[in-house]
Design an enzyme around this catalytic site. Structure first.
Site, short mmCIF file in Angstrom:
data_model
loop_
_atom_site.label_atom_id
_atom_site.label_comp_id
_atom_site.label_asym_id
_atom_site.label_seq_id
_atom_site.Cartn_x
_atom_site.Cartn_y
_atom_site.Cartn_z
N HIS A 174 0.71 -1.00 -0.10
CA HIS A 174 -0.02 0.04 -0.11
C HIS A 174 1.00 1.18 0.01
O HIS A 174 1.85 1.24 0.84
CB HIS A 174 -0.97 -0.01 1.26
N CYS B 104 -4.92 2.17 -4.20
CA CYS B 104 -3.78 3.05 -3.69
C CYS B 104 -2.69 3.48 -4.70
O CYS B 104 -2.19 4.41 -4.76
CB CYS B 104 -3.44 2.67 -2.28
#
Length: 527
Positions: free
Chosen positions: A35, A105
């Protein structure tokens, strides 16, 4: 134009699980479930199923990134970036567009990186969805990955009183942003003054040589240098406006300083160069290259009079390592805290304190003062006492936002109170000196509303207990002054405590003129 550093913060959503379980689950190795977010302009920007979010860097559930990569420096103004982000959040990066594998993301971080610095994020991060998608995933694994993704959301609902807690966070953020704004304004003023001095020097040189320079030529020179020039709407040159603003701010600062009793701090007790040399000698054999860089940053800030900007993002974690890891000796911690006590006298030290809001490195250490060795406790109390030198850091000491450390709920004001009480009642003259100064400074804060009644009562009880040992005149003056102030804060409880516990301040009449004056001023408030 002002340049801002652009960083890619990389988190492993699996917290290390992917490395151990990936081959069994998807039939191939994975280093992590990555992420990413972009950190720029002092904020962290990310995309998840809630949409585009931003927060103070690291103030979400994931907290500390696995690694940080500097992508470059951008000249895009914050106002332009804010408009760009707002547009994205309402269109291509609305929460409804989120897809764990195809629009996540990392695709957001890639787009922002391209916009700010024209550079891609690492390919191994962009390739991750295809690696996972090419495997046969069970519903259980998909559910697990979804849970991983949700851990990247910014937490807005907190236990206890969420509105109350959020309000305090916003207040502290406002203080922090205000300080950052002032720092940028200061850099602009310095730049303008520097260019003005050069222009004046050139004007004098031209006059001596019999030539002259027109106003138009001067303004063109200033504009070419990238400095604000020309006239304001009221005809006043921009430089004069800034200088006038500077003078106004100075007058306001002086007014605020005069409105409060001068704090008691310990300016001449530290030889910063000697302490820095001791610190270097004590740790040079146990630090790595990165930590050597932190020591160089500390030298620039401490000895070379550079601003707090010289301290990088990881500096506080380096401080925490010295204070908490057993590899470092008591001597190292003492030298470090003495150095911090000297740094606390600087007006921009507040910037480092605000950066410490996530980890509470300083306050977590200070709250252990009752278990620290004597010399460490002396250095720690010196640091806290000196934080009262500047209005901004003295206000920071009385913040009420709470956190948990070692099973205890803490706040800045509670830790400051604990340190003051412990030192005042310690069987050591040095600690009593620091403790009486801290309590005096707390009592004399010009914003009385931040010192709640229960804190005033707790401090009053400590002062009354201290008075029973009949302290010297200086310590007695600080104590009586504190009692006088606490009587203004808590008009019923404090006089009642004095009557019940004693001693009566009037018992000390005749010690000195200034103490007699304080006692007389307390007058009818003494029951």
């Amino acid at each position: 134009m002002e340049k801002n550093k652009v960083e890619l913060w990389i988190y492993d959503l699996s917290m290390g699980m992917a490395k151990n379980l990936a081959h069994m689950l998807i039939g191939k190795p994975l280093e992590g479930i990555w992420h990413t977010s972009i950190v720029v302009y002092g904020r962290e920007y990310m995309f998840n199923s809630n949409g585009v979010e931003n927060c103070i860097p690291g103030s979400h559930q994931l907290k500390t990134p696995e690694r940080v990569e500097v992508l470059g420096y951008t000249e895009v103004p914050l106002s332009v970036f804010a408009e760009y982000i707002s547009t994205l959040s309402e269109s291509s990066y609305a929460g409804s567009t989120y897809d764990l594998f195809k629009h996540n993301c990392n695709t957001f971080s890639e787009e922002i990186a391209q916009f700010l610095v024209g550079k891609s994020i690492p390919q191994y991060i962009l390739d991750l969805p295809n690696e996972v998608l090419s495997s046969k995933l069970s519903p259980q694994i998909l559910d697990l990955l979804t849970k991983f993704e949700r851990s990247a959301h910014v937490v807005t609902n907190r236990e206890g009183s969420p509105g109350y807690e959020q309000l305090n966070i916003e207040i502290e953020e406002a203080r922090y942003n205000s300080f950052l704004l002032e720092q940028r304004r200061k850099r602009l003023r310095d730049k303008l003054l520097k260019k003005e001095r050069k222009r004046e020097k050139k004007r004098k040189k031209d006059l001596m040589e019999g030539s002259s320079i027109s106003v138009e030529e001067e303004n063109a020179t200033m504009a070419e240098a990238g400095v604000i020039s020309g006239n304001s709407t009221d005809g006043q040159p921009a430089l004069k406006q800034i200088l006038a603003l500077e003078e106004e701010e100075k007058r306001e600062q002086e007014k605020r300083k005069k409105s409060r009793d001068p704090p008691i701090v310990f300016v001449g007790e530290i030889d910063e160069q000697a302490e820095f040399d001791v610190l270097v000698g004590a740790i040079e054999q146990v630090i790595d290259k990165e930590e050597e860089d932190y020591m160089e940053q500390l030298s620039q800030y401490l000895l070379d009079e550079e601003g707090c900007w010289a301290l990088s993002d990881g500096f506080l974690l380096f401080i925490a390592k010295i204070l908490y890891e057993p590899a470092y000796t008591s001597e190292v911690r003492i030298s470090l805290m003495k150095i911090m006590a000297f740094a606390a006298l600087k007006d921009d030290f507040i910037l480092l304190l605000h950066q410490d809001r996530e980890h509470h490195v300083f306050m977590n250490y200070l709250t252990q003062i009752d278990s620290l060795p004597l010399d460490q406790a002396r250095a720690a109390s010196l640091f806290l006492a000196n934080l009262f030198e500047n209005l901004s850091s003295s206000e920071w000491l009385l913040y009420i936002s709470e956190w948990t450390f070692m099973g205890k709920t803490l706040s800045n004001i509670r830790v400051t109170t604990k340190v003051g009480v412990h030192c005042l009642l310690a069987d050591d003259a040095v600690l009593q000196d620091r403790g009486s100064a801290i309590i005096y400074n707390m009592a004399c804060k010009e914003v009385k509303t931040v010192v709640y009644d229960d804190v005033a009562v707790e401090l009053t009880m400590a002062v009354l207990q201290f008075l029973k040992v009949k302290p010297n005149e200086e310590f007695l003056f600080r104590s009586i002054k504190a009692l006088s102030k606490f009587m203004e804060i808590s008009r019923q409880e404090v006089p009642q405590l004095i009557q019940m516990i004693g001693p009566d301040p009037r018992d000390f009449m005749g010690t000195s003129r200034r103490i007699d004056k304080l006692i007389n001023e307390m007058g009818q408030r003494l029951l």
